[in-house]
Design an enzyme around this catalytic site. Structure first.
Site, PDB file in Angstrom:
ATOM      1  N   GLN A 136       1.732   1.456  -9.195  1.00  0.00           N
ATOM      2  CA  GLN A 136       1.010   0.497  -8.350  1.00  0.00           C
ATOM      3  C   GLN A 136      -0.328   1.060  -7.883  1.00  0.00           C
ATOM      4  O   GLN A 136      -0.359   2.151  -7.307  1.00  0.00           O
ATOM      5  CB  GLN A 136       1.882   0.185  -7.131  1.00  0.00           C
ATOM      6  CG  GLN A 136       1.288  -0.810  -6.165  1.00  0.00           C
ATOM      7  CD  GLN A 136       2.056  -0.831  -4.851  1.00  0.00           C
ATOM      8  OE1 GLN A 136       2.162   0.171  -4.161  1.00  0.00           O
ATOM      9  NE2 GLN A 136       2.607  -1.976  -4.515  1.00  0.00           N
ATOM     10  N   GLU A 151       3.639   1.196  12.395  1.00  0.00           N
ATOM     11  CA  GLU A 151       2.676   0.587  13.329  1.00  0.00           C
ATOM     12  C   GLU A 151       2.232  -0.787  12.817  1.00  0.00           C
ATOM     13  O   GLU A 151       2.104  -1.744  13.591  1.00  0.00           O
ATOM     14  CB  GLU A 151       1.461   1.507  13.500  1.00  0.00           C
ATOM     15  CG  GLU A 151       1.752   2.785  14.276  1.00  0.00           C
ATOM     16  CD  GLU A 151       2.622   3.781  13.509  1.00  0.00           C
ATOM     17  OE1 GLU A 151       2.634   3.746  12.262  1.00  0.00           O
ATOM     18  OE2 GLU A 151       3.311   4.590  14.159  1.00  0.00           O
ATOM     19  N   SER A 180       2.985   0.697   7.354  1.00  0.00           N
ATOM     20  CA  SER A 180       3.499   1.722   8.269  1.00  0.00           C
ATOM     21  C   SER A 180       4.281   1.062   9.408  1.00  0.00           C
ATOM     22  O   SER A 180       4.188  -0.145   9.623  1.00  0.00           O
ATOM     23  CB  SER A 180       2.342   2.533   8.851  1.00  0.00           C
ATOM     24  OG  SER A 180       1.546   1.695   9.674  1.00  0.00           O
ATOM     25  N   SER A 210       2.530   6.463  -7.066  1.00  0.00           N
ATOM     26  CA  SER A 210       3.670   7.327  -7.366  1.00  0.00           C
ATOM     27  C   SER A 210       4.065   7.184  -8.824  1.00  0.00           C
ATOM     28  O   SER A 210       4.067   6.084  -9.384  1.00  0.00           O
ATOM     29  CB  SER A 210       4.850   7.006  -6.451  1.00  0.00           C
ATOM     30  OG  SER A 210       4.849   5.657  -6.111  1.00  0.00           O
ATOM     31  N   GLU A 256      12.407  -9.916  -1.540  1.00  0.00           N
ATOM     32  CA  GLU A 256      12.442  -8.467  -1.708  1.00  0.00           C
ATOM     33  C   GLU A 256      12.541  -7.792  -0.337  1.00  0.00           C
ATOM     34  O   GLU A 256      13.141  -6.744  -0.183  1.00  0.00           O
ATOM     35  CB  GLU A 256      11.171  -7.962  -2.385  1.00  0.00           C
ATOM     36  CG  GLU A 256      11.032  -8.334  -3.843  1.00  0.00           C
ATOM     37  CD  GLU A 256      12.146  -7.774  -4.689  1.00  0.00           C
ATOM     38  OE1 GLU A 256      12.607  -6.656  -4.376  1.00  0.00           O
ATOM     39  OE2 GLU A 256      12.566  -8.455  -5.629  1.00  0.00           O
ATOM     40  N   SER A 294      -3.425   1.295  -2.685  1.00  0.00           N
ATOM     41  CA  SER A 294      -4.145   2.093  -1.676  1.00  0.00           C
ATOM     42  C   SER A 294      -5.345   2.806  -2.291  1.00  0.00           C
ATOM     43  O   SER A 294      -5.355   3.132  -3.473  1.00  0.00           O
ATOM     44  CB  SER A 294      -3.220   3.155  -1.084  1.00  0.00           C
ATOM     45  OG  SER A 294      -2.158   2.559  -0.404  1.00  0.00           O
TER      46      SER A 294
END
Lengths: 401, 377
Positions: free
Chosen positions: A126, A388, A386, A161, A244, A129
């Site tokens: 993917q 947050e 995240s 990853s 998902e 980011s």
């Protein structure tokens, strides 16, 4: 839920359990059980076994190779897999880009990519980011400029990853820099063998190579490899999450860690007594168990609402948030359980079965791996929105603040 | 596990909700808690007429037979209104005990009267000094003629002043901390030798300390088997705990909603305080904690419906640990975010905070239940 429904689910659980017991290869089971990091090859082997059974893509439509499981059945499947030490399926193809292609891809994209994903012939990663775009993903800068039948892509993606083992990457790229940031993003499917792509490994805190940074230098990508319309990529990426998100609570993984914690506590001596026999530790364990149970039941309530046809809204963020935080809490208890014997570490322990090592690891055979997994799991509360960001989603989109 | 409510339960829930909205405003409640009884007998008659007092009780005893889920939805709604009428003491602690362990004669006599609102009960589950241990019973029942004579003391007995019958666990054999040797007796509220010291509790409730001096009961007043009362007591306290958890969810829902509303309307520094991320994230934590509380309170009720006592004990204890954690967070932060007005007697929010604090301490705090859980396995 009726009694017949309950017994039907019970029978399904037994069917899944029996299948795993018969078909999961022993060496793979042992890798996962011992806490070692599985290889891409092991994951691929297991996925091929599931594919043969027709169970590899629970979220896909049946006619495209999926399974017609209810949300409850899917949950049972995921939980049984985790508890029986199956390697986690690679979500990149099966859960991320596969459903996106199904929802928004062209017929040619469906015909070409989907069978390869199902059969685990091609591995995806993917590209979302970027170094300057973490939680604020929509600020991404990687540019794609149309030139004839191609886009020319320049920029960089990070935290991808498994790129080093992957064949293809799905990337969010900026195709219009002059509009609101969410509205100028497109989704491209890129062959990693395309000229102009280079990869820099990023070594994790556990010394393992998991993440990468990938650089695009005048990489030509056919416009035909764009999914859906131009500048709609952000919307697509968000909508695919769909059900998902119900699976993001990691309850199966949490239950496995809790089981491991109990096993270890029964073996560790602490002041002349086993840790598992000490009141302070048992209370602590029970407190964690309450958290896990609350998460599990809350997820069940979500699943039952989904089965009753109710739309699940952004409140589902709470499952991801709490599930990932609980994993880390259990990791910390695991390390606490082994005391300072959590410190010895050699990354080869994560890769090679103990019986094949020339030297024995220090301490008990489980202690060495705990820190590596703990440092890997620290990413759970950072990746995929995240904690947050999840709290902000709840406060803004659920509570209207 | 089925976390849904059928239409009958939803109807009951909506009925209680309507009653609270129409009749149980903040000022009306304040008058009730300052009255002599500390609650309204008029309200109690209405509860009976509307079918709530018998909803959970068995049909053959004048109830509707809807079981623990009915108590759950009723308690949840009563919690929203901080209702002080003794539903928990009469219907759950008293009614469920008689329904499950009473003799046929006791059931025939008492349960229809509970459903009809003609009688109030309570259970003297605790003794001074025993804290939360149900088996910490020094009160003695000694055989005498065709009955027993009871001597001892009980503490923190909920709604004892209004109770027509009080269930007294007493020791018929063994020592103070033994689980065997406990028997349960029905004692009249005005029995000779029974004296009460009634008091208010900070959350608007009423309770009493009891002294029993040669209180005479007959064999017919024994509930369940002689010496075998501990398990029954524990089971009924699990019903009480599940009901208390359900009530707590209702209390938390109101305080949470009030806090959310306040965050959207209260302005400081030129904007709604809900625009500050420090408060937003805290509200998210409270929201999640409330959902967890809902899940665990429901699961405790589901465990009451089953027939596995070990599972029931575990689920209920876990639910109370969760409820206490959620009540602590939502109670404290709900008050905190309201600012100074929350620590006055004038604002409802503070009273919800007080009830949550009381619930945390009632029927076992978190450490008590974690200790039980640690002992279970």
């Amino acid at each position: 839920m009726s009694a017949s429904e309950t017994s039907r689910l019970g029978a399904f659980r037994i069917e899944v359990r029996d299948f795993i017991r018969d078909k999961l290869p022993d060496d793979i089971r042992e890798t996962v059980r011992s806490g070692r990091l599985g290889t891409a090859g092991e994951t691929q082997r297991w996925q091929k076994i599931l594919h043969e059974k027709g169970w590899v893509a629970p979220s896909w439509p049946v006619e495209l190779g999926g399974v017609d499981w209810t949300p409850m059945q899917r949950n049972i499947f995921e939980e049984e897999c985790a508890l029986a030490d199956c390697p986690p399926l690679d979500p990149m193809g099966l859960s991320m880009i596969g459903p996106l292609i199904i929802a928004r891809g062209s017929q040619a994209q469906k015909d070409f990519y989907l069978p390869r994903i199902l059969a685990s012939e091609e591995k995806w990663c993917q590209g979302y980011s970027e170094p300057g775009s973490g939680s604020d993903l929509a600020s991404l800068q990687t540019r794609a400029v149309a030139d004839g039948d191609d886009y020319v892509v320049n920029g960089t993606k990070i935290w991808t990853s498994g790129t080093h083992a992957a064949d293809r990457i799905f990337c969010l790229v900026r195709t219009d820099p002059d509009v609101k940031k969410q509205e100028g993003i497109s989704l491209l499917l890129i062959d990693l063998k395309t000229p102009g792509i280079s990869i820099r490994p990023i070594i994790g805190l556990n010394e393992m190579h998991f993440f990468n940074q990938i650089f695009f230098d005048d990489v030509r990508v056919p416009i035909a490899n764009r999914v859906g319309e131009e500048n709609r990529g952000w919307t697509y990426a968000k909508e695919v999450l769909g059900d998902e998100r119900l699976q993001l609570s990691r309850t199966g993984e949490n239950k496995r860690l809790l089981r491991q914690l109990k096993t270890i506590a029964a073996q560790e001596d602490h002041g002349g007594e086993k840790l598992a026999d000490q009141d302070w530790f048992r209370r602590k364990l029970r407190r964690a168990e309450v958290r896990l149970k609350a998460l599990d039941y809350t997820k069940l309530r979500f699943l039952q609402r989904a089965e009753a046809g109710e739309a699940i809204g952004p409140e589902v963020s709470m499952l991801k948030l709490q599930g990932s935080e609980l994993i880390q809490e259990l990791d910390e208890m695991l390390l606490e359980a082994v005391g300072h014997y959590g410190l010895p570490y050699d990354k080869s322990w994560m890769l090679i079965p103990r019986s094949e090592l020339n030297e024995s690891p220090i301490g008990s055979d489980y202690a060495g791996m705990l820190s590596a997994n703990r440092f890997r799991h620290k990413g759970y509360t950072i990746a995929g929105g995240s904690s947050e960001v999840q709290r902000t989603i709840i406060s803004k989109r659920v509570l209207g603040l | 596990m089925d976390f849904s409510l059928d239409d009958d339960l939803i109807m009951i829930r909506d009925g209680v909700s309507r009653f609270i909205t129409d009749n149980y405003g903040f000022e009306a409640r304040r008058e009730l808690i300052d009255s002599d009884d500390g609650f309204s007998r008029n309200n109690w008659r209405r509860f009976a007429e509307l079918g709530w007092l018998g909803a959970a009780l068995p049909e053959e005893a004048g109830g509707i037979g809807m079981g623990p889920r009915a108590s759950m939805v009723i308690m949840g709604e009563l919690g929203k209104g901080l209702v002080v009428e003794p539903y928990l003491a009469t219907v759950i602690l008293g009614g469920e005990l008689i329904a499950r362990y009473g003799s046929q004669a006791q059931r025939d006599e008492i349960l229809p009267q509970i459903a009809a609102g003609e009688i109030m009960l309570t259970l003297a589950h605790a003794e001074p000094g025993a804290r939360y241990d149900l088996h910490g019973i020094a009160t003695k029942a000694a055989p005498s003629g065709d009955g027993y004579v009871i001597n001892g003391a009980k503490g923190m007995v909920l709604n004892a002043a209004g109770a027509d019958r009080i269930i007294i666990p007493a020791r018929t054999s063994g020592d103070r901390s033994d689980k065997s040797g406990i028997s349960l007796f029905l004692v009249n509220g005005d029995a000779p030798g029974l004296s009460r010291h009634d008091y208010k509790t900070y959350d608007g409730g009423r309770a009493s300390e009891l002294e029993l001096t040669d209180v005479a009961v007959s064999d017919a007043d024994l509930i369940g088997a002689l010496d075998q009362g501990h398990d029954a007591l524990e089971e009924i306290m699990d019903h009480g705990l599940a009901a208390l958890c359900a009530e707590a969810v209702g209390v938390m829902e109101v305080l949470f909603e009030a806090t959310l509303e306040y965050l959207k309307t209260r302005k400081q520094f030129g904007r709604a305080i809900g625009e500050f991320q420090a408060l937003q994230h805290r509200m998210s934590d409270m929201y999640m904690s409330l959902e967890n509380a809902r899940s665990m309170a429901f699961a405790a009720t589901i465990a009451l419906e089953g027939d596995d006592p070990d599972h029931r004990r575990e689920e209920v204890a876990m639910a109370k640990v969760q409820i206490n954690e959620s009540a602590h967070l939502i109670g404290r932060q709900g008050a905190q975010m309201h600012g100074a007005i929350a620590i006055t007697d004038e604002l409802a929010a503070g009273h919800y905070y007080k009830r949550l604090s009381a619930i945390e301490a009632l029927f076992g705090n978190s450490e008590h239940h974690l200790g039980r859980l640690a002992d279970m396995g």
